[in-house]
Design an enzyme around this catalytic site. Structure first.
Site, PDB file in Angstrom:
ATOM      1  N   HIS A   1     -22.601 112.005 -17.602  1.00 46.42           N
ATOM      2  CA  HIS A   1     -21.513 111.482 -16.774  1.00 46.42           C
ATOM      3  C   HIS A   1     -20.295 112.347 -17.006  1.00 46.42           C
ATOM      4  CE1 HIS A   1     -18.257 109.248 -15.191  1.00 46.42           C
ATOM      5  NE2 HIS A   1     -17.821 108.846 -16.374  1.00 46.42           N
TER       6      HIS A   1
ATOM      7  N   ASN B   1     -13.443 112.425 -12.209  1.00 49.04           N
ATOM      8  CA  ASN B   1     -14.384 111.399 -12.651  1.00 49.04           C
ATOM      9  C   ASN B   1     -14.769 110.557 -11.441  1.00 49.04           C
ATOM     10  OD1 ASN B   1     -15.599 109.045 -13.618  1.00 49.04           O
ATOM     11  ND2 ASN B   1     -14.294 108.915 -15.430  1.00 49.04           N
TER      12      ASN B   1
ATOM     13  N   CYS C   1     -20.214 103.843 -15.029  1.00 47.21           N
ATOM     14  CA  CYS C   1     -20.563 105.266 -15.064  1.00 47.21           C
ATOM     15  C   CYS C   1     -21.992 105.517 -15.525  1.00 47.21           C
ATOM     16  CB  CYS C   1     -19.578 106.014 -15.952  1.00 47.21           C
ATOM     17  SG  CYS C   1     -17.859 105.742 -15.463  1.00 47.21           S
TER      18      CYS C   1
END
Length: 329
Positions: free
Chosen positions: A254, A284, A118
């Site tokens: 993120h 996500n 990420c």
């Protein structure tokens, strides 16, 4: 480690792509024991996008670049390098970047994948900045793309609610004073077994792991790490670069979880109203989450030339990296 730097790397275009298929919380209620209320309360996610069976990360990345071309009219035939950040490559070999190169028909360019989970997109920006500053290269495509749905265990109610698919791209060029003002990067590899996707080894840091090649995450440990270490990393980058949280126009973290974003804002003094999020609609998306969140705000006119942006990625590794930049398009 925080670094102020000379930079001639300017971001001259941005593009994104998300698949058509929507996986809603209601859909997940029919797959695992969960509820819309439970998911929203704990993550802020209401839906996520899912790639088609015949769509892979390289396909999403190519579509993101095409979107960038259509919107900004940029030429890519003379791109010197392609850097793709992903944890879900179509294949181990060849790289996604090589497949993007072939799909876009760019000749005489280098192509590499990086895997920083990420933190991948911000790490790729840092690498591109260095290559442009060297003077050897003039034009680089930086892409973050994921098809996380293909490696998600839809029997695990703690992780299957989180992940979605998408891609985002920057065109970075050597031009003038550049947009990148400061960068930071740090890693806590001892915590690598808290977020992983298995490969050849059955252990990480001597801990036995699930070898099904699905994503496994200890959400509680990652949450604790993010609140302590990531908040410290953000504060350190701002302090060392000479900027106050109040000077940041937009914070683009993120998008792991809305609760984490809110907590990071509270701990660093950045206003929650300045945090850009794509979590509600896209979930996500790992290396794609930062460009997806940023581009939504570019499209609706919130992000304007001259704005000061803090992009900050964090996740598997455990790795974090940040980029402070002045938006110029």
């Amino acid at each position: 480690m925080e670094k102020q730097l000379q930079s001639n790397a300017a971001i001259t275009a941005i593009g994104t792509y998300i698949p058509d298929k929507v996986l809603s919380n209601a859909d997940l209620e029919r797959i695992v024991e969960t509820s819309d209320e439970w998911i929203v309360q704990r993550t802020g996610i209401r839906e996520r996008r899912i790639a088609a069976d015949d769509q892979f990360t390289s396909d999403l990345c190519i579509r993101a670049v095409r979107d960038m071309q259509e919107r900004y009219g940029v030429e890519i035939e003379d791109v010197d390098y392609i850097i793709v950040a992903t944890s879900t490559p179509d294949n181990v070999i060849p790289s996604v970047a090589a497949q993007v190169q072939a799909g876009l028909g760019i000749r005489h360019c280098g192509a590499i994948d990086i895997q920083a989970a990420c933190a991948g997109f911000t790490s790729a920006i840092q690498l591109a900045n260095g290559l442009l500053l060297s003077g050897v290269y003039r034009k680089i495509l930086v892409i973050g793309g994921e098809t996380l749905s293909k490696v998600t265990n839809y029997e695990d109610r703690t992780t299957c609610i989180l992940f979605g698919d998408g891609a985002g791209a920057f065109l970075m060029e050597a031009r003038g004073d550049g947009d990148v003002l400061a960068i930071s990067a740090q890693t806590d590899g001892a915590g690598g077994h808290h977020v992983y996707r298995s490969g050849l080894s059955p252990v990480i840091n001597a801990a036995d792991i699930d070898t099904t090649s699905r994503i496994v995450q200890n959400g509680r440990e990652v949450y604790k790490w993010a609140l302590s270490h990531v908040s410290e990393g953000i504060a350190g980058l701002l302090k060392d670069s000479g900027y106050m949280p109040s000077q940041i126009n937009w914070f683009v973290p993120h998008n792991a979880n809305q609760r984490i974003i809110d907590a990071l804002c509270e701990r660093t003094g950045i206003s929650e109203q300045q945090a850009l999020s794509s979590i509600e609609r896209y979930g996500n998306t790992s290396a794609a989450s930062i460009p997806l969140a940023l581009d939504a705000a570019v499209r609706d006119g919130r992000v304007l030339p001259g704005h000061l942006l803090l992009l900050y990625g964090f996740g598997g590794g455990l790795t974090q990296s940040g980029v402070l930049l002045r938006w110029s398009i």
